[in-house]
Each structure stands twice: as C-alpha cells, then as structure tokens.
Scaffold this active site. Structure first.
Site, PDB file in Angstrom:
ATOM      1  CE  LYS A 171      -3.517   2.710   0.090  1.00  0.00           C
ATOM      2  NZ  LYS A 171      -4.572   2.753   1.114  1.00  0.00           N
ATOM      3  CE  LYS A 239      -3.087   7.450   7.282  1.00  0.00           C
ATOM      4  NZ  LYS A 239      -3.534   6.118   6.767  1.00  0.00           N
TER       5      LYS A 239
END
Length: 291
Positions: A171, A239
């Site tokens: 990811k 983030k």
C-alpha cells in the site's frame, strides 16, 4: 454466511460494510458517527454500541480506521478486539497504517489465539462504493483463503502479497505512485494552460497513449475544472507518504522522488488544502508557478 463485526464506517468503511450485508453476511457495525451507523442500519446491518459489542459473536472482525493510533486503541486497548474476541476469530485490518503495527497486531493475536491479516485497499471512495477496490493482503496463506470470499465482495483485484505487514508495504508503494502521478498530471495541466493549449484536449490525448493511467481516466476532467471534492483527502495522503518514507528507511533504500512528492503533499496541507482531494496537488504547482 459469516458473522462480521465492522469497526469504522467512514467514507470507505461504510460502503464496504454495506456490500458485506448485501452479500448475505450478518454485519454488526460500530462508529462514533450517528450518520454512519444509520446508513448501515438502512442496508440491513446491526448497529453495535461499543467495540466489545461489535466483536461479540463475530467470526470475522474488520477494522477500517484513519491511522495506527486508532487501530492500536481499538485492537490492543482495554476492551479491544484482541481482548474480547473468541479464539480463532479472524481480525482483518483494512486500514492504511505502519507495517510494524500490523506485525505487532499479528504477534499479539497469535498469543491470544486470534488470526490476523493486514489488508489495506486502494481505489478511494468510488472503489469502495462500486465494490471495485484493489486489496493487498499480508499474513498466513490459509487465513487469506478463508477471507477471500469476503474480499471478493469488496474488490476486483485481491492478492496475497506476503507475510504480516507486506500488505502495508504494498500500500505504501501504491501511495507513492499515486501521489507522484497526481503531481505530474498537475504539472502537465499547468504547462498546457500556460502554453495556450486546451488542457482538457491535451489530457484526452495523453490518456489514450503511453502516459495513460487510472488517474487520468478518472480525474482529468475534475482536475482541469478545479473540482477537488474529497474522494481521498490530502491529510490522509500526507500520513501515507510518511509511512512510505519510514518504510524506505526501514528497508535502507533511497526513494528520492517519493521524498519530493511527500514535500508537495505537505505543502498542499500547509496551504490549507488538507481536506481537499489529493488531486489538489495541482494547486501547489500553480502556486509555485505564480498562476
């Protein structure tokens, strides 16, 4: 039919829980938002009153939360998933978090007889609503096989990519490619417009050639029109870029373009655009170019 506890019913989690309920599973959902739990109730899910209530009787518990502190609180805290879950429960964390947190969850889960998978997703709000997500899964192969029918209700690309934490690494790689592509598409728009070329027409041509991408396919019109309604917010991509850079340091590799993209995302956030879609990276290039 499986009893599923679903924790985190936001932009992504809400539609995902709804798809599982539509597939015939018994879904109990928990979220701090009244609107979110009302949506789940409207599609046949049960609204749980707490994390413990969500986990009670569940064969599978899915978490879809903003970041690792929330995942750690829900999974590892007092009254959390790993404290309450019955032995052999399968915990699937579909949040995007640090790989080391996923590894820790698996370690604690093994000590308590709970199986754990990390299964972050890509595809944004549209992918969640259309059950067309890409799902990258880390953990034991047997646990992946057990969860595969659930994943197939949520996504069109589902892959077991390695041991615990591997899903999060994949990811991170996804997010650095997505961020870099948004940055370059933004630069292409600025160049086209500054040169007196119709950007919409130019991007249509690019989308049909080697430069074509899913981002050009889905977002070129909204970017040219400067419509940045969030499908995935700059704040969350900020983030995620931090996760990618930390993973690079852990692996002892140099990712210079990733570092630059991370700074562009940070700049967009500093400009007050954190709540906008990550395609708003265009605004950074515009400001740097005085446009």
């Amino acid at each position: 039919m499986t009893n599923v506890g679903f924790i985190g019913l936001g932009i992504m989690g809400g539609p995902m829980a709804g798809h599982l309920a539509a597939a015939g599973h018994v879904v109990a959902g928990y979220d701090l938002s009244t609107e979110a739990v009302d949506k789940l109730r409207s599609v046949g899910g049960r609204v749980a009153g707490s994390v413990a209530d969500t986990v009670a009787g569940a064969d599978v518990v899915i978490t879809m939360l903003p970041n690792h502190p929330q995942v750690e609180q829900v999974a590892l805290g007092a009254g959390g998933v790993l404290e309450v879950a019955k032995p052999d429960t399968l915990l699937i964390d579909m949040s995007t978090i640090r790989p080391e947190t996923s590894v820790e969850l698996a370690k604690v889960g093994a000590e308590r007889g709970v199986r754990v998978l990390d299964a972050p997703v890509s595809g944004g709000e549209a992918g969640a609503k259309q059950a067309a997500l890409s799902i990258m899964v880390g953990g034991e192969g047997g646990d992946f096989a057990a969860a595969k029918p659930l994943f197939d209700s949520l996504g069109t690309t589902v892959a077991h990519v390695g041991p615990h934490g591997a899903g999060q690494v994949v990811k991170a790689a996804n997010q650095l490619v997505v961020g870099g592509t948004y940055g370059l598409v933004g630069e292409a728009i600025v160049l086209l417009e500054a040169s007196g070329v119709d950007a919409a027409t130019g991007l249509d041509v690019l989308a049909g050639g080697l430069a074509g991408s899913r981002i050009l396919e889905l977002k070129r019109e909204s970017m040219v029109a400067r419509r940045f309604e969030p499908g995935f917010r700059i704040d969350l991509h900020h983030k995620d870029m931090g996760i990618a850079l930390a993973a690079a340091r852990q692996a002892e590799v140099s990712l210079p373009l990733t570092g630059l993209v991370a700074q562009l995302v940070a700049a967009a956030r500093a400009m007050g655009n954190g709540s906008l879609d990550h395609s708003a990276l265009l605004t950074v290039t515009e400001q740097l170019s005085g446009r």
